[in-house]
Enzyme design. Sequence first.
Site, mmCIF file in Angstrom:
data_model
loop_
_atom_site.group_PDB
_atom_site.id
_atom_site.type_symbol
_atom_site.label_atom_id
_atom_site.label_comp_id
_atom_site.label_asym_id
_atom_site.label_seq_id
_atom_site.Cartn_x
_atom_site.Cartn_y
_atom_site.Cartn_z
ATOM 1 N N ASP A 34 0.860 -1.174 0.000
ATOM 2 C CA ASP A 34 0.000 0.000 0.000
ATOM 3 C C ASP A 34 0.901 1.230 0.000
ATOM 4 O O ASP A 34 2.034 1.179 0.469
ATOM 5 C CB ASP A 34 -0.869 -0.044 1.264
ATOM 6 C CG ASP A 34 -1.555 1.267 1.538
ATOM 7 O OD1 ASP A 34 -2.277 1.743 0.643
ATOM 8 O OD2 ASP A 34 -1.348 1.830 2.639
ATOM 9 N N ASP A 48 -0.132 5.001 0.798
ATOM 10 C CA ASP A 48 -0.332 6.028 1.823
ATOM 11 C C ASP A 48 -0.432 5.427 3.223
ATOM 12 O O ASP A 48 -1.311 4.623 3.511
ATOM 13 C CB ASP A 48 -1.594 6.843 1.504
ATOM 14 C CG ASP A 48 -1.450 7.575 0.165
ATOM 15 O OD1 ASP A 48 -0.386 8.178 -0.051
ATOM 16 O OD2 ASP A 48 -2.387 7.510 -0.641
HETATM 17 MG MG LIG Z 1 -2.851 3.132 3.599
#
Ligand SMILES: [Mg+2]
Length: 186
Positions: free
Chosen positions: A9, A11
């Site tokens: 992932d 962010d």
């Molecule tokens: Mg995230």
Amino acid sequence: MINQAVFLDKDGTLVEDVPYNIKPDLIKLTQGAIAGLQLLQAWGYKLIVISNQSGVARGYFRESELVAVTKLLFKLFSEQGVTLDDFYYCPHHPNGVVSEYAISCECRKPEPGLILRAADKHNIDLQNSWFIGDILNDVEAGNRAGCKTILIDNGHETEWLLSSMRIPHYTVTDLMAAAQVITRNL
Ligand SMILES: [Mg+2]
Ligand SMILES: [Zn+2]
């Protein structure tokens, strides 16, 4: 050749979480990211980012503005001697305001669509690959794709809606710790 990958992932996992940010100067790698990425690469894992970017559907920024973000990520990796193998994002959201992006898609996590697309392109053995994220939607996407999953519990998951598909194989505090789990568990 069949590859193993670590899907990441973006962010809150790879870079510090700044909601809906597309400004390059606010993009900073998280604690443990560099050492973790270097370790994973040394063990031969392909490194692929899988990111929800619903800011496009919500009208906060245009899809074309993600180009600079993508370029910077590739640069941040290469500065550390790490190869980013690919970057995938979902620009959609069912409640978006930009009509062409306001759909229920198969690529927004917790759907596994982007992982499956990456696996197809890069010839990845999903059973022997991993997904690392900071919320349970990441975990669910990884589990649904057949990967092993690691939750970085850094406070970004706040709802803890659990089901059998939303239970991570491991929970750690940063990306280096996740890399250590992966490289001990081959
Ligand atoms: Mg995230
Ligand atoms: Zn999508």
